[in-house]
Enzyme design. Structure first.
Site, PDB file in Angstrom:
ATOM      1  N   HIS A  22       0.801  -1.225   0.000  1.00  0.00           N
ATOM      2  CA  HIS A  22       0.000   0.000   0.000  1.00  0.00           C
ATOM      3  C   HIS A  22       0.835   1.276   0.000  1.00  0.00           C
ATOM      4  CE1 HIS A  22      -2.913  -3.034   1.220  1.00  0.00           C
ATOM      5  NE2 HIS A  22      -3.846  -2.200   0.808  1.00  0.00           N
ATOM      6  N   ASP A  91     -10.164  -3.835   0.384  1.00  0.00           N
ATOM      7  CA  ASP A  91      -8.837  -3.543   0.914  1.00  0.00           C
ATOM      8  C   ASP A  91      -8.575  -4.423   2.128  1.00  0.00           C
ATOM      9  OD1 ASP A  91      -6.415  -2.231   0.934  1.00  0.00           O
ATOM     10  OD2 ASP A  91      -7.206  -0.329   1.658  1.00  0.00           O
TER      11      ASP A  91
END
Length: 165
Positions: A22, A91
């Site tokens: 990320h 996510d």
């Protein structure tokens, strides 16, 4: 927006910064993936001793939105996060090794009596659809639902990509 909202965004951003995957992503992608989850309360954030340790978000997609998402995972608009009943993990961030704890907590959410899908990628270029059974769903019902899901998605993808036998 209030202080709680900004605290959530800060905690999730901190987890993103600590995730090897990320941390490479843009602020625009952070906003696209995190803000709709917060606004729709479609997330779980685990905190231990006032420190965020894991986060996941999900969207409930229509079949049409799901096909679009599979083609381009950055295509979701804020309105599409609650467009149907096909739950997808959008996510998953557990940079300190708390994935199993996150799985346990997510499976205990009362409305997780359904199957959950996500795109997994080891190469960052291609992914595969993974299927998870919600904690309150028995295996027989889950298998039946998954088989139906596969048929509908397969037909939609075949139509979208003009696949032939």
């Amino acid at each position: 927006m209030n202080q709680h909202y900004f605290n959530l965004l800060g905690n999730i951003t901190w987890l993103w910064m600590n995730s090897p995957l990320h941390r490479e992503w843009s602020c625009e992608l952070l906003a696209r993936n995190v803000i709709p989850a917060i606004e729709n309360q479609q997330y779980m954030l685990l905190i231990d001793n006032d420190v965020p340790i894991a986060y996941c978000s999900w969207a409930d997609l229509s079949l049409e939105t799901e096909v679009k998402y599979i083609k381009d995972i950055s295509s979701l608009t804020p309105e599409e996060w609650q467009s149907g009943d096909r739950r997808w993990i959008i996510d998953w961030v557990a940079p300190f090794g708390h994935s199993q704890l996150l799985i346990k907590n997510v499976s205990e959410i009362p409305d997780y009596s359904r199957q959950i899908y996500t795109l997994l990628s080891k190469t960052k270029r291609t992914g595969k659809i993974a299927y998870f059974k919600g904690g309150n769903l028995d295996k027989k019902t889950a298998k039946k639902r998954f088989d139906t899901y596969q048929e509908r998605l397969g037909a939609a993808l075949k139509n979208e990509f003009n696949f032939t036998k």
